[in-house]
Design a protein around this motif. Structure first.
Motif, PDB file in Angstrom:
ATOM      1  N   GLY A 176      -6.830   1.614   1.559  1.00  0.00           N
ATOM      2  CA  GLY A 176      -7.189   1.372   0.173  1.00  0.00           C
ATOM      3  C   GLY A 176      -6.824   0.009  -0.367  1.00  0.00           C
ATOM      4  O   GLY A 176      -7.458  -0.482  -1.289  1.00  0.00           O
ATOM      5  N   TRP A 177      -5.755  -0.620   0.173  1.00  0.00           N
ATOM      6  CA  TRP A 177      -5.321  -1.916  -0.347  1.00  0.00           C
ATOM      7  C   TRP A 177      -4.849  -2.791   0.801  1.00  0.00           C
ATOM      8  O   TRP A 177      -3.969  -2.406   1.575  1.00  0.00           O
ATOM      9  CB  TRP A 177      -4.185  -1.750  -1.359  1.00  0.00           C
ATOM     10  CG  TRP A 177      -3.630  -3.049  -1.874  1.00  0.00           C
ATOM     11  CD1 TRP A 177      -2.417  -3.594  -1.551  1.00  0.00           C
ATOM     12  CD2 TRP A 177      -4.253  -3.965  -2.773  1.00  0.00           C
ATOM     13  NE1 TRP A 177      -2.241  -4.791  -2.210  1.00  0.00           N
ATOM     14  CE2 TRP A 177      -3.359  -5.051  -2.966  1.00  0.00           C
ATOM     15  CE3 TRP A 177      -5.485  -3.990  -3.426  1.00  0.00           C
ATOM     16  CZ2 TRP A 177      -3.662  -6.132  -3.784  1.00  0.00           C
ATOM     17  CZ3 TRP A 177      -5.780  -5.078  -4.254  1.00  0.00           C
ATOM     18  CH2 TRP A 177      -4.874  -6.120  -4.418  1.00  0.00           C
ATOM     19  N   GLY A 218      -5.385   1.809  -3.845  1.00  0.00           N
ATOM     20  CA  GLY A 218      -4.356   2.433  -3.024  1.00  0.00           C
ATOM     21  C   GLY A 218      -3.290   3.136  -3.845  1.00  0.00           C
ATOM     22  O   GLY A 218      -3.442   3.380  -5.049  1.00  0.00           O
ATOM     23  N   GLY A 236       0.796  -1.223   0.000  1.00  0.00           N
ATOM     24  CA  GLY A 236       0.000   0.000   0.000  1.00  0.00           C
ATOM     25  C   GLY A 236       0.823   1.264   0.000  1.00  0.00           C
ATOM     26  O   GLY A 236       0.266   2.370  -0.039  1.00  0.00           O
TER      27      GLY A 236
END
Length: 287
Positions: free
Chosen positions: A104-105, A217, A65
């Protein structure tokens, strides 16, 4: 006369301007060269085929990320694959932290235990915080993970320190289960420990040739490759100045998703309080 004077003045100004531009360009080139030297690994030193290399544990705290991490991942892979430091056997341990996962990831190789381990280093180094990418060499030196010059220097310095002899092999008798591996570990010639400290005997299982297609991400849309990814890290014993030499046959449970030909077993001794690594060995058990 006025025209001649004006023309001479213009020529003088243009010449001075050209000199200034040249100086700025030269300074810019020097700054770029210095930056490249700081980021690039040191030159590979010649090592004879029979030369003895001292194992040096190089840990990288990283995350898929984090947009700054891929160059550090590549540096760690290069150090492990090319072994560029004379007298040193680089043992690469990539530990993917989990504190980026909410941004995000979710890194598929991350684990909270690696975030905790990095936090222990932060307490040891006294900087009060964690960051990625962070490289730690033999538990004694830390720096941004993409700095090849610092990595080269720290590895060379660590290779000159006294180390225990760690003997690691597949045990003569293997575990009954097909998804387990029995190892033989012996520790000899323990160096002087830090006063009042003991050393943990740690066993890591790493995997090379891993990759991800990142969908979200900071690295969205990129395919990231990894080497030396720590799949499991466990404590298998402890040694001290007054304890007998360590010997054991730990059994490692193998996840079915791991590709055996890409696995490596790593055993290293790390002082519990100082975090100094005082011996290590690695083995590719299925090659």
């Amino acid at each position: 006369m006025r025209k001649s004077f004006a023309l001479a003045l213009v020529v003088t100004i243009l010449a001075a301007f050209a000199v200034a531009i040249g100086a700025l360009e030269g300074r810019h080139r020097r700054e770029l060269d210095a930056a490249k030297k700081a980021e690039a690994p040191g030159p590979a030193a010649p090592v004879g085929g029979d030369a003895v290399r001292t194992p040096v544990v190089v840990e990288l705290f990283t995350s898929e990320g984090c947009s700054s991490c891929p160059p550090a991942d590549a540096l760690l892979a290069r150090l492990g694959e090319t072994q560029p430091v004379a007298g040193a056997e680089v043992i690469a341990l990539a530990q993917h932290v989990d504190y980026w996962n909410q941004l995000g990831w979710a890194d598929p190789f991350s684990a909270h235990e690696f975030s905790e381990r990095q936090g222990e280093y932060a307490a040891r180094f006294g900087d009060g915080g964690v960051y990625t990418p962070q490289m730690v060499v033999d538990g004694g030196a830390e720096f941004p993970g993409g700095n090849g010059g610092k990595a080269f220097e720290a590895i060379a310095r660590a290779a000159r320190e006294p180390k225990a002899v760690v003997r690691l092999a597949r045990a003569a008798e293997q575990a009954d289960a097909g998804d387990a591996l029995r190892l033989s570990v012996r520790v000899e010639r323990l160096p002087k420990l830090t006063d009042g400290d003991t050393a943990d005997v740690l066993l890591a299982v790493t995997e090379d040739k891993l990759s991800s297609d990142v969908g979200r991400g900071e690295n969205a849309g990129r395919r990231l490759s990894h080497a030396g990814v720590v799949r499991r890290l466990t404590k298998i014993g402890q040694v001290g100045a007054a304890t007998p030499p360590f010997a054991g046959e730990p059994v490692v449970a193998l996840d079915k998703s791991w590709r055996r030909e890409n696995l490596r077993a790593v055993v290293f001794l790390q002082e519990h309080t100082s975090r100094r690594v005082i011996g290590a060995a690695s083995l590719k058990p299925f090659v």
